[in-house]
Scaffold this active site. Structure first.
Site, PDB file in Angstrom:
ATOM      1  N   GLY A   1     -13.513  17.190  26.683  1.00  0.00           N
ATOM      2  CA  GLY A   1     -12.997  18.524  26.368  1.00  0.00           C
ATOM      3  C   GLY A   1     -11.924  18.560  25.317  1.00  0.00           C
ATOM      4  N   THR A   2     -12.060  17.699  24.271  1.00  0.00           N
ATOM      5  CA  THR A   2     -11.085  17.799  23.183  1.00  0.00           C
ATOM      6  C   THR A   2     -11.816  17.897  21.853  1.00  0.00           C
ATOM      7  OG1 THR A   2      -9.184  16.770  22.086  1.00  0.00           O
ATOM      8  CG2 THR A   2     -10.824  15.264  23.013  1.00  0.00           C
TER       9      THR A   2
ATOM     10  N   HIS B   1       1.441  15.995  25.547  1.00  0.00           N
ATOM     11  CA  HIS B   1       2.066  17.149  24.890  1.00  0.00           C
ATOM     12  C   HIS B   1       3.032  17.858  25.832  1.00  0.00           C
ATOM     13  CE1 HIS B   1      -1.526  17.342  21.900  1.00  0.00           C
ATOM     14  NE2 HIS B   1      -0.595  16.474  21.526  1.00  0.00           N
TER      15      HIS B   1
HETATM   16  N1  APR Z   1     -16.191  21.585  29.078  1.00  0.00           N
HETATM   17  C1  APR Z   1     -15.897  20.603  28.185  1.00  0.00           C
HETATM   18  N2  APR Z   1     -15.440  20.848  26.926  1.00  0.00           N
HETATM   19  C2  APR Z   1     -15.303  22.146  26.574  1.00  0.00           C
HETATM   20  C3  APR Z   1     -15.596  23.223  27.448  1.00  0.00           C
HETATM   21  C4  APR Z   1     -16.059  22.895  28.749  1.00  0.00           C
HETATM   22  N3  APR Z   1     -16.376  23.843  29.644  1.00  0.00           N
HETATM   23  N4  APR Z   1     -15.351  24.382  26.783  1.00  0.00           N
HETATM   24  C5  APR Z   1     -14.917  24.040  25.551  1.00  0.00           C
HETATM   25  N5  APR Z   1     -14.901  22.701  25.414  1.00  0.00           N
HETATM   26  C6  APR Z   1     -14.499  21.890  24.268  1.00  0.00           C
HETATM   27  C7  APR Z   1     -14.648  22.551  22.923  1.00  0.00           C
HETATM   28  O1  APR Z   1     -15.969  22.328  22.408  1.00  0.00           O
HETATM   29  C8  APR Z   1     -13.601  21.804  22.095  1.00  0.00           C
HETATM   30  O2  APR Z   1     -14.143  20.623  21.535  1.00  0.00           O
HETATM   31  O3  APR Z   1     -13.120  21.635  24.412  1.00  0.00           O
HETATM   32  C9  APR Z   1     -12.535  21.443  23.123  1.00  0.00           C
HETATM   33  C10 APR Z   1     -11.300  22.300  23.053  1.00  0.00           C
HETATM   34  O4  APR Z   1     -10.667  21.995  21.830  1.00  0.00           O
HETATM   35  P1  APR Z   1      -9.167  22.519  21.579  1.00  0.00           P
HETATM   36  O5  APR Z   1      -9.071  23.920  22.024  1.00  0.00           O
HETATM   37  O6  APR Z   1      -8.830  22.153  20.172  1.00  0.00           O
HETATM   38  O7  APR Z   1      -8.283  21.676  22.608  1.00  0.00           O
HETATM   39  P2  APR Z   1      -7.599  20.282  22.388  1.00  0.00           P
HETATM   40  O8  APR Z   1      -8.539  19.338  21.717  1.00  0.00           O
HETATM   41  O9  APR Z   1      -7.033  19.881  23.689  1.00  0.00           O
HETATM   42  O10 APR Z   1      -6.391  20.634  21.386  1.00  0.00           O
HETATM   43  C11 APR Z   1      -5.470  19.609  21.127  1.00  0.00           C
HETATM   44  O11 APR Z   1      -4.025  21.175  19.989  1.00  0.00           O
HETATM   45  O12 APR Z   1      -3.054  23.237  19.841  1.00  0.00           O
HETATM   46  C12 APR Z   1      -2.834  21.938  20.215  1.00  0.00           C
HETATM   47  O13 APR Z   1      -1.273  21.241  21.782  1.00  0.00           O
HETATM   48  C13 APR Z   1      -2.516  21.856  21.675  1.00  0.00           C
HETATM   49  O14 APR Z   1      -3.063  20.059  23.187  1.00  0.00           O
HETATM   50  C14 APR Z   1      -3.608  20.951  22.236  1.00  0.00           C
HETATM   51  C15 APR Z   1      -4.092  20.205  21.003  1.00  0.00           C
END
Ligand code: APR
Length: 248
Positions: free
Chosen positions: A188-189, A120
Site C-alpha cells: 500500500g505505498t 513519519h
Molecule cells: N490496498 C492496498 N494498496 C492500496 C489500496 C488498498 N485498498 N488503496 C490504495 N492503495 C495504494 C495506491 O495504489 C498507492 O500506491 O496505496 C498507495 C497509496 O499511496 P500514497 O497515498 O502516496 O501513500 P504513501 O505511499 O504511504 O505516501 C508516502 O507521502 O504524503 C506523504 O507522509 C505522507 O507517509 C506519506 C508518504
C-alpha cells in the site's frame, strides 16, 4: 492472482526474517484516505501549503483547520482491517519481525504488532511548540483551534511534516533491517517519497525477495519487486494468511 497468493504463502513460510514496509494504502480499508491516486488527500489540498513545516509555522491555525482537525477525527475513528490483522498474525507465527510504516494512524500497534517503526512519526502524541510538553491525542481539545498548551503554546502532532527530517534512529534502524531481511513485504505505498521508498531498493540489493501488494503498479514493480499481487491489501493479506496456515 490465485497462484501469486500461493507463491507468497510459500515464500513467507520459507523466510526467517521478514520486514514489512507499509503505506497509506494499507489503511484505506480502515476508511483513512490515501494521499495520492483515487480519493487521495493531495488531490484536494496542496501538501506544500498545508503539510510543510514552514506552512505550519507560518499559520498553525490554517493548517489545524484545513488538515489536522479532520485528520484527527478520521484517525480517532479508524480500526485495523484484515491487512493489519494479517501482519499481526505473521508476527505471531514468528515470520514477521518488524514493520516499517509511513503511516501515522497507529493501526499496526492496535492490530497487535509489537515492533513498528513509525518512519513519519505518529498522530498518537502531540507536542507544545513552546514548552515541548507532550500530550496524548485523545486529550487534545479541538473546541479551540489551534489547541493550546497550559503554557499558551500551540500543540502540533508528533508527525514528520514535509521539510522535516526522519528521526535518525528510525532511518538508521530501517536501513539495517532492509539490508538484513530475507523478504520484504511492500504493502500500500506509491513508493514515491524518500527516504522511505529507498528501503525496498536496499532489501533487493542485499539479496532479499521483495513482494508488493497494491491495486496498481508502482515505480518498484518493474525492477525491484519480485512480483506484485494486484489487489486490495485486506483481501490479499487474508488470502495469504489462509494459504500460509494450510502450509504450516
Ligand atoms: N490496498 C492496498 N494498496 C492500496 C489500496 C488498498 N485498498 N488503496 C490504495 N492503495 C495504494 C495506491 O495504489 C498507492 O500506491 O496505496 C498507495 C497509496 O499511496 P500514497 O497515498 O502516496 O501513500 P504513501 O505511499 O504511504 O505516501 C508516502 O507521502 O504524503 C506523504 O507522509 C505522507 O507517509 C506519506 C508518504
Amino acid at each position: 492472482m490465485e497462484d501469486l497468493i500461493k507463491k507468497a504463502a510459500k515464500d513467507l513460510a520459507a523466510s526467517k526474517d521478514v520486514v514489512a514496509l507499509t503505506g497509506a494504502g494499507i489503511s484505506v480499508e480502515s476508511k483513512i484516505p490515501p494521499f495520492r491516486g483515487k480519493g487521495g488527500l493531495w488531490e484536494k489540498i496542496d501538501p506544500m501549503e498545508y503539510a510543510h513545516i514552514d506552512a505550519f509555522n507560518k499559520n498553525p491555525t490554517k493548517v489545524w483547520n484545513v488538515l489536522l482537525k479532520d485528520m484527527k477525527e478520521i484517525i480517532d475513528k479508524a480500526i485495523p482491517n484484515d491487512a493489519h490483522k494479517g501482519l499481526a498474525r505473521l508476527e505471531e507465527l514468528g515470520i514477521l519481525k518488524t514493520i516499517i510504516t509511513q503511516n501515522i494512524d497507529g493501526l499496526h500497534q492496535m492490530a497487535g504488532n509489537t515492533d513498528v517503526i513509525e518512519f513519519h512519526g505518529t498522530y498518537a502524541w502531540h507536542r507544545c511548540m513552546d514548552c515541548k510538553n507532550r500530550c496524548k491525542s485523545s486529550r487534545i481539545d479541538l473546541t479551540n483551534i489551534p489547541p493550546l498548551c497550559d503554557c499558551g503554546g500551540i500543540y502540533r502532532p508528533e508527525v514528520v511534516f514535509f521539510g522535516e527530517i526522519i528521526p535518525p534512529e528510525h532511518l538508521w534502524r530501517s536501513r539495517q533491517l532492509a539490508s538484513d531481511c530475507d523478504l520484504m513485504l511492500v504493502i500500500g505505498t506509491s513508493a514515491t517519497v524518500q527516504p522511505a521508498a529507498l528501503m525496498p531498493h536496499i532489501a533487493k540489493e542485499s539479496g532479499s525477495k521483495v513482494i508488493e501488494i497494491n491495486p496498481e503498479e508502482t515505480p518498484l514493480t518493474e525492477s525491484i519487486s519480485d512480483y506484485l499481487i494486484l489487489g486490495k491489501a485486506g483481501e490479499v493479506m487474508s488470502s495469504i494468511i489462509t494459504e500460509l496456515e494450510r502450509l504450516l
